[in-house]
Design a protein around this motif. Structure first.
Motif, PDB file in Angstrom:
ATOM      1  N   ILE A  22       0.929  -1.146   0.003  1.00  0.00           N
ATOM      2  CA  ILE A  22       0.095  -0.213  -0.034  1.00  0.00           C
ATOM      3  C   ILE A  22       0.970   1.217  -0.061  1.00  0.00           C
ATOM      4  N   GLY A  23       1.908   1.319   0.775  1.00  0.00           N
ATOM      5  CA  GLY A  23       2.783   2.464   0.834  1.00  0.00           C
ATOM      6  C   GLY A  23       3.503   2.671  -0.497  1.00  0.00           C
ATOM      7  N   ARG A  24       3.928   1.827  -1.024  1.00  0.00           N
ATOM      8  CA  ARG A  24       4.561   1.889  -2.786  1.00  0.00           C
ATOM      9  C   ARG A  24       3.430   2.555  -3.353  1.00  0.00           C
ATOM     10  N   GLY A  39      10.121   8.968   0.969  1.00  0.00           N
ATOM     11  CA  GLY A  39       9.705   7.678   1.269  1.00  0.00           C
ATOM     12  C   GLY A  39      10.447   6.904   2.442  1.00  0.00           C
ATOM     13  N   VAL A  40       9.770   6.385   3.009  1.00  0.00           N
ATOM     14  CA  VAL A  40      10.613   5.734   4.323  1.00  0.00           C
ATOM     15  C   VAL A  40      10.253   4.370   4.181  1.00  0.00           C
ATOM     16  N   ASP A  41      11.311   3.412   4.415  1.00  0.00           N
ATOM     17  CA  ASP A  41      10.990   1.938   4.629  1.00  0.00           C
ATOM     18  C   ASP A  41      12.300   1.494   5.399  1.00  0.00           C
ATOM     19  N   ILE A  42      12.001   0.326   6.105  1.00  0.00           N
ATOM     20  CA  ILE A  42      13.131  -0.218   6.911  1.00  0.00           C
ATOM     21  C   ILE A  42      13.939  -1.002   5.859  1.00  0.00           C
ATOM     22  N   ALA A  96       3.421   2.114   7.185  1.00  0.00           N
ATOM     23  CA  ALA A  96       4.238   0.852   7.446  1.00  0.00           C
ATOM     24  C   ALA A  96       3.244   0.261   8.611  1.00  0.00           C
ATOM     25  N   GLY A  97       3.294  -1.206   8.670  1.00  0.00           N
ATOM     26  CA  GLY A  97       2.863  -1.877   9.773  1.00  0.00           C
ATOM     27  C   GLY A  97       2.963  -3.351   9.369  1.00  0.00           C
ATOM     28  N   ILE A  98       2.855  -4.031  10.649  1.00  0.00           N
ATOM     29  CA  ILE A  98       3.287  -5.459  10.402  1.00  0.00           C
ATOM     30  C   ILE A  98       2.100  -6.331  11.210  1.00  0.00           C
ATOM     31  N   GLU A 118       5.333  -1.523  18.571  1.00  0.00           N
ATOM     32  CA  GLU A 118       6.441  -0.697  18.085  1.00  0.00           C
ATOM     33  C   GLU A 118       6.249  -0.057  16.725  1.00  0.00           C
ATOM     34  N   VAL A 119       5.935  -0.791  15.690  1.00  0.00           N
ATOM     35  CA  VAL A 119       5.833  -0.457  14.398  1.00  0.00           C
ATOM     36  C   VAL A 119       4.521   0.328  14.170  1.00  0.00           C
ATOM     37  N   ASN A 120       3.514  -0.525  14.553  1.00  0.00           N
ATOM     38  CA  ASN A 120       2.060  -0.046  14.275  1.00  0.00           C
ATOM     39  C   ASN A 120       1.733   1.250  15.109  1.00  0.00           C
ATOM     40  N   ASN A 145      -3.345   7.927   8.484  1.00  0.00           N
ATOM     41  CA  ASN A 145      -3.090   6.634   9.307  1.00  0.00           C
ATOM     42  C   ASN A 145      -3.493   5.404   8.702  1.00  0.00           C
ATOM     43  N   VAL A 146      -2.819   4.447   8.405  1.00  0.00           N
ATOM     44  CA  VAL A 146      -3.240   3.254   7.847  1.00  0.00           C
ATOM     45  C   VAL A 146      -3.765   2.048   9.113  1.00  0.00           C
ATOM     46  N   SER A 147      -5.288   2.082   9.241  1.00  0.00           N
ATOM     47  CA  SER A 147      -5.795   1.394  10.386  1.00  0.00           C
ATOM     48  C   SER A 147      -5.857  -0.153   9.663  1.00  0.00           C
ATOM     49  N   SER A 148      -7.052  -0.746  10.045  1.00  0.00           N
ATOM     50  CA  SER A 148      -7.477  -1.883   9.244  1.00  0.00           C
ATOM     51  C   SER A 148      -8.885  -2.466   9.931  1.00  0.00           C
ATOM     52  N   PRO A 191      -8.392  -0.751   5.697  1.00  0.00           N
ATOM     53  CA  PRO A 191      -8.450  -1.871   4.765  1.00  0.00           C
ATOM     54  C   PRO A 191      -9.221  -3.029   5.023  1.00  0.00           C
ATOM     55  N   GLY A 192      -9.752  -3.826   4.207  1.00  0.00           N
ATOM     56  CA  GLY A 192      -9.744  -5.199   4.324  1.00  0.00           C
ATOM     57  C   GLY A 192      -8.557  -5.842   3.694  1.00  0.00           C
ATOM     58  N   PRO A 193      -8.753  -7.166   3.249  1.00  0.00           N
ATOM     59  CA  PRO A 193      -7.634  -7.893   2.635  1.00  0.00           C
ATOM     60  C   PRO A 193      -7.137  -7.047   1.486  1.00  0.00           C
ATOM     61  N   THR A 196      -0.709  -7.727  -0.957  1.00  0.00           N
ATOM     62  CA  THR A 196       0.648  -7.099  -0.760  1.00  0.00           C
ATOM     63  C   THR A 196       1.575  -8.281  -0.174  1.00  0.00           C
ATOM     64  N   ASN A 197       2.741  -7.643   0.428  1.00  0.00           N
ATOM     65  CA  ASN A 197       3.668  -8.586   1.117  1.00  0.00           C
ATOM     66  C   ASN A 197       3.736  -8.999   2.336  1.00  0.00           C
ATOM     67  N   ILE A 198       2.558  -8.235   2.921  1.00  0.00           N
ATOM     68  CA  ILE A 198       2.459  -8.456   4.419  1.00  0.00           C
ATOM     69  C   ILE A 198       2.594 -10.006   4.735  1.00  0.00           C
TER      70      ILE A 198
END
Ligand SMILES: NC(=O)c1ccc[n+]([C@@H]2O[C@H](COP(=O)([O-])OP(=O)(O)OC[C@H]3O[C@@H](n4cnc5c(N)ncnc54)[C@H](O)[C@@H]3O)[C@@H](O)[C@H]2O)c1
Length: 257
Positions: A22-24, A39-42, A96-98, A118-120, A145-148, A191-193, A196-198
């Motif tokens: 989603i971030g991409r 653009g930030v990514d770990i 960003a989220g995991i 920590e991440v979310n 913010n990206v919730s779910s 978002p629902g499903p 992505t790479n999650i």
């Protein structure tokens, strides 16, 4: 030409999780609409791939992409983001989220809990806190913010992830309350499903047995990341100038089930 072209011209937007999913898709959409995207990514490799892809296309998007590799809540990363943003950020998309391996309360691993929160939640708070002063000085900004869908119910993820996304909703509402009068809008998408790479693998047989029948019957087909990105970019844009404090389901109708 898209009717939206130029919506983000001369605007700087920070996007976390910009290397994937989603971030991409948010970063790409903002670039296509003329934005300057920090653009930030770990995952530095994912940011490099995106940069290479942008360089390789015959007609590059009109915006500028500035990659910042690092964890979104890390003070060094935040310092680099602030340096790149300069005078002010017009927008911030905390994407960003995991996931949490669907761990239910009795099976929560300390490291899962700590990492997910920590991440979310904490990283999202620290980066938002760091960028708000510039937005206040400038007199405006939009935070998304990206919730779910996992924060609309108790049956879409494990307990750490569900807890973290309910916290994202609370952070969103409270931030909207405190800063909307100062021209800063804060909203979330749920978002629902999404394809992505999650990492959505189960760590728990109890969770698999309890959730699988529900997920098989109640959940709409997965969305493309671009469909969620479109909603995020709408909230980032002036098209949503009177929207603040919304938690917008972007889930194919799952919230209505
Ligand atoms: N995919 C789904 O089905 C779905 C559904 C609802 C909500 N979401 C939410 O959408 C957001 C984006 O997830 P996605 O599905 O695109 O996943 P993704 O794994 O494809 O992308 C997430 C990106 O975030 C990066 N990231 C992870 N930790 C980071 C950190 N500490 N700092 C900076 N970057 C970090 C990853 O490297 C990755 O590139 C998450 O907040 C997730 O909870 C996803």
């Amino acid at each position: 030409m898209s009717i939206y072209r130029g919506r983000f011209s001369a605007r700087t937007i920070v996007v976390t999780g910009a290397g994937s999913g989603i971030g991409r898709a948010v970063a790409m959409r903002l670039l296509e609409e003329g934005g300057r995207v920090v653009g930030v990514d770990i995952d530095a490799g994912r940011l490099s791939s995106l940069e290479q892809e942008l360089r390789a296309v015959a007609t590059p998007p009109p915006g500028d992409f500035i990659p910042v590799a690092g964890s979104a809540g890390d003070e060094t990363t935040i310092g680099r983001v602030r340096a790149e943003v300069g005078a002010h950020a017009d927008g911030l998309a905390n994407v960003a989220g995991i996931m949490d391996g669907f761990e239910p309360a009795a099976e929560i691993q300390n490291e899962t809990w700590d990492h997910v929160l920590e991440v979310n939640v904490s990283s999202l708070m620290r980066l938002t806190r760091a960028l708000l002063p510039e937005m206040l000085r400038h007199g405006g900004g939009s935070i998304v913010n990206v919730s779910s869908e996992a924060a609309q119910r108790g049956s879409a993820a494990g307990t750490p992830y569900t807890t973290s996304k309910f916290a994202v909703n609370g952070f969103t509402l409270s931030t909207a309350f405190f800063y909307s009068p100062h021209g800063i809008r804060c909203n979330a998408v749920a978002p629902g499903p999404v394809l992505t790479n999650i990492d959505a693998r189960f760590h728990s047989e109890h969770a698999r047995a309890r959730l699988s029948p529900l997920l098989a019957t109640n959940v709409p087909p997965p969305a493309q990341p671009e469909e969620v990105a479109a909603a995020i970019c709408w909230l980032l844009s002036d098209d949503a100038s009177n929207v603040s404090g919304a938690i917008l389901p972007v889930d194919g109708g799952w919230a209505a089930v």
